[in-house]
Write an enzyme that holds these catalytic residues in place. Structure first.
Site, PDB file in Angstrom:
ATOM      1  N   CYS A 155      -3.182  32.029   3.540  1.00 22.01           N
ATOM      2  CA  CYS A 155      -4.358  32.476   2.789  1.00 22.01           C
ATOM      3  C   CYS A 155      -5.523  32.731   3.741  1.00 22.01           C
ATOM      4  O   CYS A 155      -6.211  33.759   3.644  1.00 22.01           O
ATOM      5  CB  CYS A 155      -4.736  31.416   1.756  1.00 22.01           C
ATOM      6  SG  CYS A 155      -6.050  31.924   0.619  1.00 22.01           S
ATOM      7  N   CYS A 156      -5.758  31.812   4.679  1.00 24.85           N
ATOM      8  CA  CYS A 156      -6.825  32.005   5.659  1.00 24.85           C
ATOM      9  C   CYS A 156      -6.555  33.215   6.546  1.00 24.85           C
ATOM     10  O   CYS A 156      -7.483  33.929   6.931  1.00 24.85           O
ATOM     11  CB  CYS A 156      -6.975  30.756   6.519  1.00 24.85           C
ATOM     12  SG  CYS A 156      -7.743  29.343   5.694  1.00 24.85           S
ATOM     13  N   CYS A 178     -14.305  28.066   1.374  1.00 23.44           N
ATOM     14  CA  CYS A 178     -13.835  28.670   0.128  1.00 23.44           C
ATOM     15  C   CYS A 178     -13.769  27.617  -0.968  1.00 23.44           C
ATOM     16  O   CYS A 178     -13.429  26.450  -0.720  1.00 23.44           O
ATOM     17  CB  CYS A 178     -12.463  29.305   0.343  1.00 23.44           C
ATOM     18  SG  CYS A 178     -12.502  30.811   1.335  1.00 23.44           S
ATOM     19  N   CYS A 200     -10.733  25.111  -1.567  1.00 25.97           N
ATOM     20  CA  CYS A 200     -10.386  24.232  -0.441  1.00 25.97           C
ATOM     21  C   CYS A 200     -11.580  23.443   0.078  1.00 25.97           C
ATOM     22  O   CYS A 200     -11.567  22.947   1.213  1.00 25.97           O
ATOM     23  CB  CYS A 200      -9.776  25.058   0.691  1.00 25.97           C
ATOM     24  SG  CYS A 200      -8.259  25.931   0.215  1.00 25.97           S
ATOM     25  N   CYS A 215      -9.735  27.123   9.757  1.00 25.60           N
ATOM     26  CA  CYS A 215      -9.210  28.282   9.027  1.00 25.60           C
ATOM     27  C   CYS A 215      -8.365  29.181   9.922  1.00 25.60           C
ATOM     28  O   CYS A 215      -7.543  29.949   9.419  1.00 25.60           O
ATOM     29  CB  CYS A 215     -10.360  29.086   8.424  1.00 25.60           C
ATOM     30  SG  CYS A 215     -11.431  29.883   9.644  1.00 25.60           S
TER      31      CYS A 215
END
Length: 243
Positions: free
Chosen positions: A128-129, A209, A212, A235
């Site tokens: 995702c990062c 984010c 998280c 990240c």
């Protein structure tokens, strides 16, 4: 990569031993002096500052604005940020007179292909990062030969021994606040009357984010609320060489 970017890459690669020399010279320099040195080394058109507009971001942005408010600022709008962070970005742009803030988003086709249900943050936070931060930053930094960021040694973990200047792929990476203490950052906010991030009063000492990020207890490290319960602490934009 276009011809101009290739030429810049070759030039900076040849100059990369300069990173060690700059780090030696700037080891005890002030953040203002470090940003001035970065500007002198590569010029405004080839220098960018990367900011999350997080809980400590105003300090670095304020020093940069004192040196040159027209230095480009890259802001990664991941699609998962708190509304308060987006509002804080706009507040600081106005308060500090920032002239060139570029909000960079992940590619829609990448999100559709790799995160169609918007749950990748849970199943694979590293991936995702990568698609929401690392890849967009790589695109955004393509025209630049060096970048500034706000990491500090007191934040601990992988940041505990960062240099003032380092190599980052084909670029120079300046860490103007590497030597700063938490007390110095707090003093900057107080003395310059910098507006705090709206979520600080709610117990968020480090904001990333939304899925998280969690609140931090007074006896915890500043970044304890990031990816809580996981081994992940970064990240990727500071642990993966940006090409």
């Amino acid at each position: 990569m276009n011809a101009l970017a290739q030429q810049m890459s070759v030039e900076i690669r040849a100059a990369l031993p300069l990173a060690q020399e700059l780090d030696r010279v700037l080891r005890t320099a002030t953040p203002h002096e470090i940003i001035e040195a970065a500007l002198k080394t590569v010029g405004r058109e080839r220098l960018a500052l990367v900011s999350s507009f997080g809980t400590e971001s105003a300090a670095l942005l304020q020093v940069m604005a004192d040196v040159d408010p027209a230095i480009p600022v890259i802001f990664l709008d991941t699609g998962w940020l708190f509304a308060e962070t987006l509002a804080y970005r706009d507040t600081l742009i106005d308060a500090l007179g920032l002239r060139d803030v570029r909000s960079i988003k992940p590619l829609e086709e990448t999100l559709t292909r790799e995160d169609p249900e918007r749950d990748l943050w849970f199943s694979d936070p590293d991936a995702c990062c990568r698609i929401r931060k690392v890849e967009p930053l790589s695109r955004a930094l393509a025209p630049f030969a060096a970048w500034l960021n706000g990491r500090k040694r007191f934040q601990g973990g992988a940041r505990a021994d960062i240099p003032v200047v380092e190599e980052d792929g084909d670029r120079l990476k300046f860490n103007p606040f590497a030597n700063a203490t938490r007390e110095q950052i707090e003093a900057m906010y107080r003395d310059a009357k910098l507006p705090p991030h709206p979520l600080v009063t709610s117990g968020y000492m480090s904001v990333g984010c939304m899925p998280c990020t969690s609140r931090t207890a007074p006896d915890e490290d500043t970044r304890a609320g990031r990816w809580r319960g996981r081994a992940k602490t970064e990240c990727g934009i500071h642990t993966i060489k940006i090409s």
